[in-house]
Design a protein around this motif. Structure first.
Motif, PDB file in Angstrom:
ATOM      1  N   ARG A  88     -57.509  -2.673  23.431  1.00 41.80           N
ATOM      2  CA  ARG A  88     -57.942  -3.698  23.977  1.00 41.80           C
ATOM      3  C   ARG A  88     -59.086  -4.434  22.907  1.00 41.80           C
ATOM      4  NH1 ARG A  88     -59.673  -3.868  30.223  1.00 41.80           N
ATOM      5  NH2 ARG A  88     -60.352  -5.865  29.670  1.00 41.80           N
ATOM      6  N   ARG A  89     -59.840  -3.595  22.390  1.00 39.71           N
ATOM      7  CA  ARG A  89     -60.456  -4.030  21.353  1.00 39.71           C
ATOM      8  C   ARG A  89     -60.016  -4.383  19.948  1.00 39.71           C
ATOM      9  NH1 ARG A  89     -64.044   0.722  22.990  1.00 39.71           N
ATOM     10  NH2 ARG A  89     -65.426  -0.067  24.301  1.00 39.71           N
ATOM     11  N   VAL A  90     -58.940  -3.677  19.724  1.00 41.48           N
ATOM     12  CA  VAL A  90     -58.156  -3.894  18.713  1.00 41.48           C
ATOM     13  C   VAL A  90     -57.313  -5.396  19.076  1.00 41.48           C
ATOM     14  CG1 VAL A  90     -55.785  -3.513  17.442  1.00 41.48           C
ATOM     15  CG2 VAL A  90     -57.460  -1.937  17.836  1.00 41.48           C
ATOM     16  N   ASP A  91     -57.225  -5.533  20.067  1.00 43.62           N
ATOM     17  CA  ASP A  91     -56.539  -7.157  20.620  1.00 43.62           C
ATOM     18  C   ASP A  91     -57.383  -8.122  20.422  1.00 43.62           C
ATOM     19  OD1 ASP A  91     -54.198  -8.616  21.559  1.00 43.62           O
ATOM     20  OD2 ASP A  91     -55.571  -8.892  23.351  1.00 43.62           O
ATOM     21  N   VAL A  92     -58.684  -7.784  20.596  1.00 42.78           N
ATOM     22  CA  VAL A  92     -59.951  -8.873  20.586  1.00 42.78           C
ATOM     23  C   VAL A  92     -60.172  -9.061  19.113  1.00 42.78           C
ATOM     24  CG1 VAL A  92     -62.191  -9.443  21.042  1.00 42.78           C
ATOM     25  CG2 VAL A  92     -60.871  -8.557  22.888  1.00 42.78           C
ATOM     26  N   GLY A  93     -60.128  -7.945  18.452  1.00 45.88           N
ATOM     27  CA  GLY A  93     -60.419  -7.946  16.851  1.00 45.88           C
ATOM     28  C   GLY A  93     -59.577  -8.740  15.990  1.00 45.88           C
ATOM     29  N   THR A  94     -58.186  -8.505  16.493  1.00 45.72           N
ATOM     30  CA  THR A  94     -56.830  -9.299  15.924  1.00 45.72           C
ATOM     31  C   THR A  94     -57.212 -10.842  16.280  1.00 45.72           C
ATOM     32  OG1 THR A  94     -55.627  -7.285  16.079  1.00 45.72           O
ATOM     33  CG2 THR A  94     -54.609  -9.484  15.952  1.00 45.72           C
ATOM     34  N   TYR A  95     -57.622 -11.214  17.479  1.00 46.52           N
ATOM     35  CA  TYR A  95     -57.456 -12.585  17.916  1.00 46.52           C
ATOM     36  C   TYR A  95     -58.713 -13.155  16.978  1.00 46.52           C
ATOM     37  CZ  TYR A  95     -57.713 -16.952  20.347  1.00 46.52           C
ATOM     38  OH  TYR A  95     -57.488 -18.129  21.112  1.00 46.52           O
ATOM     39  N   ALA A  96     -59.533 -12.451  16.826  1.00 43.83           N
ATOM     40  CA  ALA A  96     -61.117 -12.877  16.196  1.00 43.83           C
ATOM     41  C   ALA A  96     -60.643 -13.258  14.656  1.00 43.83           C
ATOM     42  CB  ALA A  96     -62.244 -11.813  16.197  1.00 43.83           C
ATOM     43  N   LEU A  97     -59.926 -12.236  13.976  1.00 48.03           N
ATOM     44  CA  LEU A  97     -59.489 -12.268  12.769  1.00 48.03           C
ATOM     45  C   LEU A  97     -58.486 -13.538  12.588  1.00 48.03           C
ATOM     46  CD1 LEU A  97     -58.489  -9.045  11.230  1.00 48.03           C
ATOM     47  CD2 LEU A  97     -59.796 -10.599  10.085  1.00 48.03           C
ATOM     48  N   ARG A  98     -57.589 -13.774  13.535  1.00 45.48           N
ATOM     49  CA  ARG A  98     -56.769 -14.735  13.625  1.00 45.48           C
ATOM     50  C   ARG A  98     -57.415 -16.447  13.667  1.00 45.48           C
ATOM     51  NH1 ARG A  98     -50.925 -13.171  16.480  1.00 45.48           N
ATOM     52  NH2 ARG A  98     -50.683 -11.473  15.063  1.00 45.48           N
TER      53      ARG A  98
ATOM     54  N   SER B  83     -43.538 -19.273   3.521  1.00 50.25           N
ATOM     55  CA  SER B  83     -43.305 -19.504   2.121  1.00 50.25           C
ATOM     56  C   SER B  83     -44.193 -18.381   1.157  1.00 50.25           C
ATOM     57  CB  SER B  83     -44.152 -20.895   1.622  1.00 50.25           C
ATOM     58  OG  SER B  83     -45.603 -20.845   2.253  1.00 50.25           O
ATOM     59  N   PRO B  84     -44.300 -18.426  -0.187  1.00 44.54           N
ATOM     60  CA  PRO B  84     -45.236 -17.393  -0.565  1.00 44.54           C
ATOM     61  C   PRO B  84     -46.689 -17.525  -0.381  1.00 44.54           C
ATOM     62  CG  PRO B  84     -43.698 -18.582  -2.357  1.00 44.54           C
ATOM     63  CD  PRO B  84     -43.346 -18.852  -1.168  1.00 44.54           C
ATOM     64  N   ALA B  85     -47.168 -18.919   0.043  1.00 43.30           N
ATOM     65  CA  ALA B  85     -48.507 -19.259   0.508  1.00 43.30           C
ATOM     66  C   ALA B  85     -48.800 -18.696   1.751  1.00 43.30           C
ATOM     67  CB  ALA B  85     -48.755 -20.555   0.458  1.00 43.30           C
ATOM     68  N   GLY B  86     -47.769 -18.819   2.619  1.00 41.45           N
ATOM     69  CA  GLY B  86     -47.913 -18.331   3.912  1.00 41.45           C
ATOM     70  C   GLY B  86     -47.823 -16.787   3.871  1.00 41.45           C
ATOM     71  N   THR B  87     -47.077 -16.023   3.269  1.00 34.98           N
ATOM     72  CA  THR B  87     -47.001 -14.592   2.880  1.00 34.98           C
ATOM     73  C   THR B  87     -48.423 -14.110   2.606  1.00 34.98           C
ATOM     74  OG1 THR B  87     -44.749 -14.653   2.873  1.00 34.98           O
ATOM     75  CG2 THR B  87     -45.953 -12.690   1.983  1.00 34.98           C
ATOM     76  N   HIS B  88     -48.923 -15.021   1.632  1.00 38.05           N
ATOM     77  CA  HIS B  88     -50.231 -14.657   0.944  1.00 38.05           C
ATOM     78  C   HIS B  88     -51.338 -14.740   1.945  1.00 38.05           C
ATOM     79  CE1 HIS B  88     -53.566 -14.088  -1.838  1.00 38.05           C
ATOM     80  NE2 HIS B  88     -54.119 -15.218  -1.475  1.00 38.05           N
ATOM     81  N   ALA B  89     -51.188 -15.778   2.770  1.00 36.69           N
ATOM     82  CA  ALA B  89     -52.224 -16.066   3.940  1.00 36.69           C
ATOM     83  C   ALA B  89     -52.123 -14.665   5.167  1.00 36.69           C
ATOM     84  CB  ALA B  89     -52.186 -17.338   4.781  1.00 36.69           C
ATOM     85  N   MET B  90     -51.100 -14.588   5.175  1.00 35.52           N
ATOM     86  CA  MET B  90     -50.936 -13.370   6.285  1.00 35.52           C
ATOM     87  C   MET B  90     -51.425 -11.859   5.564  1.00 35.52           C
ATOM     88  SD  MET B  90     -50.037 -15.183   8.909  1.00 35.52           S
ATOM     89  CE  MET B  90     -50.139 -13.817  10.135  1.00 35.52           C
ATOM     90  N   GLN B  91     -51.068 -11.870   4.421  1.00 33.67           N
ATOM     91  CA  GLN B  91     -51.652 -10.540   4.013  1.00 33.67           C
ATOM     92  C   GLN B  91     -53.195 -10.598   3.798  1.00 33.67           C
ATOM     93  OE1 GLN B  91     -49.608  -8.331   2.574  1.00 33.67           O
ATOM     94  NE2 GLN B  91     -51.099  -6.968   2.172  1.00 33.67           N
ATOM     95  N   TRP B  92     -53.819 -11.269   4.017  1.00 30.10           N
ATOM     96  CA  TRP B  92     -55.205 -11.598   3.872  1.00 30.10           C
ATOM     97  C   TRP B  92     -55.654 -10.677   5.429  1.00 30.10           C
ATOM     98  CZ3 TRP B  92     -58.556 -13.354   7.851  1.00 30.10           C
ATOM     99  CH2 TRP B  92     -59.816 -13.165   7.670  1.00 30.10           C
ATOM    100  N   ALA B  93     -55.064 -11.000   6.430  1.00 28.38           N
ATOM    101  CA  ALA B  93     -55.325 -10.129   7.757  1.00 28.38           C
ATOM    102  C   ALA B  93     -54.546  -8.964   7.676  1.00 28.38           C
ATOM    103  CB  ALA B  93     -54.524 -10.968   9.083  1.00 28.38           C
TER     104      ALA B  93
ATOM    105  N   ALA C 198     -59.828  -1.751   7.800  1.00 24.11           N
ATOM    106  CA  ALA C 198     -60.281  -1.156   8.883  1.00 24.11           C
ATOM    107  C   ALA C 198     -59.683   0.427   9.177  1.00 24.11           C
ATOM    108  CB  ALA C 198     -60.203  -1.844   9.961  1.00 24.11           C
ATOM    109  N   ALA C 199     -58.523   0.347   9.083  1.00 25.00           N
ATOM    110  CA  ALA C 199     -57.563   1.741   9.333  1.00 25.00           C
ATOM    111  C   ALA C 199     -58.190   2.782   8.351  1.00 25.00           C
ATOM    112  CB  ALA C 199     -56.084   1.434   9.220  1.00 25.00           C
ATOM    113  N   ALA C 200     -58.286   2.609   7.000  1.00 26.14           N
ATOM    114  CA  ALA C 200     -58.537   3.443   6.145  1.00 26.14           C
ATOM    115  C   ALA C 200     -60.114   3.941   6.315  1.00 26.14           C
ATOM    116  CB  ALA C 200     -58.592   2.911   4.495  1.00 26.14           C
ATOM    117  N   ALA C 201     -60.781   2.976   6.811  1.00 31.31           N
ATOM    118  CA  ALA C 201     -62.374   3.466   7.143  1.00 31.31           C
ATOM    119  C   ALA C 201     -62.228   4.597   8.136  1.00 31.31           C
ATOM    120  CB  ALA C 201     -63.090   2.402   7.522  1.00 31.31           C
TER     121      ALA C 201
END
Length: 158
Positions: A23-33, A105-115, A122-125
């Motif tokens: 649930r925390r991952v879900d909330v964190g994902t939403y906050a990132l979005r 698009s390439p810009a859309g892919t790049h934007a999603m890559q940010w997330a 986070a996973a690596a840490a």
């Protein structure tokens, strides 16, 4: 023994911690979005649409509308908006001239890559120092949870 469940799930407290963690991952994902949407000057539903199209390259607008639970007209307006901002592309469906496929698009892919990069950091840490076997187990667990949640979301309640 207190705190122990019957059967293969074992410790109820451990299952509860896992559930709370998800649930925390879900909330964190939403906050990132939300943060990404603000950064790109688009709505969070637009980010959700980009996430779905990023997962299923070549999705139809109808399928996207069903996933987002929005009308055909709303999907058209949203795709128009995302296309005008350079984040999504429509391509003709060779099997049906009345239909199109949606792609980032390439810009859309790049934007999603940010997330994705934030997820990776986070996973690596959290996994620093973990064994390869543990990492493989965690990855399989998360993939399984994701598949089951998507299946539950697409199955009508009985």
């Amino acid at each position: 023994m207190p705190g122990q469940a019957e059967g293969p799930l074992g410790d109820k407290e451990a299952l509860q911690r896992i559930t709370q963690g998800l649930r925390r991952v879900d909330v964190g994902t939403y906050a990132l979005r939300i943060r990404l949407a603000e950064k790109l000057d688009i709505g969070t539903i637009d980010i959700n649409a980009m996430a779905f199209v990023g997962e299923v390259d070549g999705m139809t607008p109808k399928a996207l509308g069903q996933l987002l639970n929005i009308t055909t007209g709303s999907v058209t307006a949203m795709v128009d908006r995302l296309e005008s901002k350079g984040f999504m592309i429509r391509k003709p469906n060779p099997a049906d001239r009345r239909s199109v496929f949606l792609h980032l698009s390439p810009a859309g892919t790049h934007a999603m890559q940010w997330a994705t990069e934030h997820f990776a950091e986070a996973a690596a840490a959290v996994l620093e120092g973990a064994s390869q076997e543990s990492i493989t187990d965690v990855a399989g667990f998360l993939e399984g949870i994701g598949q089951r949640l998507l299946a539950a979301a697409s199955t009508p309640d009985s």
